[in-house]
Motif scaffolding. Sequence first.
Motif, mmCIF file in Angstrom:
data_model
loop_
_atom_site.group_PDB
_atom_site.id
_atom_site.type_symbol
_atom_site.label_atom_id
_atom_site.label_comp_id
_atom_site.label_asym_id
_atom_site.label_seq_id
_atom_site.Cartn_x
_atom_site.Cartn_y
_atom_site.Cartn_z
ATOM 1 N N TYR A 281 -1.590 -1.276 9.546
ATOM 2 C CA TYR A 281 -0.502 -0.297 9.516
ATOM 3 C C TYR A 281 -0.757 0.830 10.511
ATOM 4 N N LEU A 282 -1.994 1.322 10.603
ATOM 5 C CA LEU A 282 -2.309 2.382 11.558
ATOM 6 C C LEU A 282 -2.019 1.945 12.986
ATOM 7 N N ASN A 283 -2.340 0.720 13.288
ATOM 8 C CA ASN A 283 -2.054 0.169 14.610
ATOM 9 C C ASN A 283 -0.543 0.138 14.862
ATOM 10 N N HIS A 284 0.198 -0.309 13.851
ATOM 11 C CA HIS A 284 1.665 -0.363 13.952
ATOM 12 C C HIS A 284 2.242 1.042 14.104
ATOM 13 N N LEU A 285 1.727 1.998 13.339
ATOM 14 C CA LEU A 285 2.207 3.378 13.400
ATOM 15 C C LEU A 285 1.968 3.986 14.780
ATOM 16 N N ALA A 286 0.796 3.728 15.341
ATOM 17 C CA ALA A 286 0.468 4.269 16.660
ATOM 18 C C ALA A 286 1.399 3.724 17.739
ATOM 19 N N LYS A 287 1.762 2.454 17.627
ATOM 20 C CA LYS A 287 2.670 1.854 18.612
ATOM 21 C C LYS A 287 4.064 2.449 18.513
ATOM 22 N N LEU B 208 0.835 -1.197 0.000
ATOM 23 C CA LEU B 208 0.000 0.000 0.000
ATOM 24 C C LEU B 208 0.869 1.246 0.000
ATOM 25 N N SER B 209 0.412 2.246 -0.732
ATOM 26 C CA SER B 209 1.058 3.559 -0.687
ATOM 27 C C SER B 209 0.040 4.573 -0.169
ATOM 28 N N TYR B 210 0.558 5.701 0.293
ATOM 29 C CA TYR B 210 -0.300 6.698 0.928
ATOM 30 C C TYR B 210 -0.047 8.062 0.276
ATOM 31 N N LEU C 183 -8.521 -2.665 3.339
ATOM 32 C CA LEU C 183 -9.026 -2.284 4.661
ATOM 33 C C LEU C 183 -8.187 -2.897 5.774
ATOM 34 N N LYS C 184 -8.011 -4.202 5.715
ATOM 35 C CA LYS C 184 -7.286 -4.897 6.781
ATOM 36 C C LYS C 184 -5.836 -4.456 6.860
#
Length: 318
Positions: A154-160, A98-100, A148-149
Amino acid sequence: VEKALTNYFKCLKDTQASTLVKQPFQAFAGVIRYPVNTTETKPDKFLKFIHLALEKSKRRASYGNFQYFDYQDYQEEQFEVSVIEQMDEAITQEQLKLSYTPIIHLLTNKVFLYQVNPYLEALSVDANYYYVIAKRRQQIDRLDKYVLKSSFKYLNHLAKLTDKYIRISIQIDEDTFRLKDFNAYVIGLIKQYDLPYSVIELSIKSTGLSPVELMKTKELSDLGIHIGISEWVQATTPSVHFIHRKEPMKLDQIKTLDFILSFKDFLQNHQMGIIFEHLDDMDKRKLKDFAPVYVKEQKLNYTEDKLTALIQGVKWWL
């Protein structure tokens, strides 16, 4: 041949069905000009060509009931098969990346959210092409659920790593959104990865939503998930927050510019926004004081590693 086909389809149109009286006959045809378009002699390959022409006639029904085969159709078919096979394997192996792409709020000139796009390193194709192929090959729900998954993970990983979240926008096809388990799937993923609902925007690509589907958007919106749509006519839907305009739009005509500006009060009163995916610098300047406008930065695409590094260097919440 064209005259014969035209007469045939006219005959079908004029003939009334005996079993379903109000149901008209519907037929399509694929045509090969032999040996102009091909000199193929193998029956299986020749039938493949005919099938491609038939499928093309169904996709282009507005142009008539029959279409001619062109060898380029076969080449495109082979490329599509290659793309879908590689994408299918990458999803199975959880290796589709995925790219952002940042979406900028014009008034503040700051990143408001990031649009999520799938890609394969081995293929240099536009991100939208993956969705087009997946839709055509009836794999769109698999692609949407994977994006989605993976993005939630990734958001979870980024937050950690950073103790920060970013807002993300994820395109959802209408066929995926209409699945009975879609809302449950999204809500379950958000809970699984311990994410705030407010950092998610679902951009639903659809020409129309039924009353049941509108209820589904309301359920998601009530939780705090932002809802985006692709058609102006859906802007009055209570649960909609963003209008996504994917096609290039030029504001060089006063009528077009006035049409956009006429939405100013409506959008501001209902805390909504317009996201333009294609807008040149001159047109950006025309709308820079128009608070509800957001623009996708086409030339910027961050991998997850690069985006993580960027966020780690930022000392405020995006």
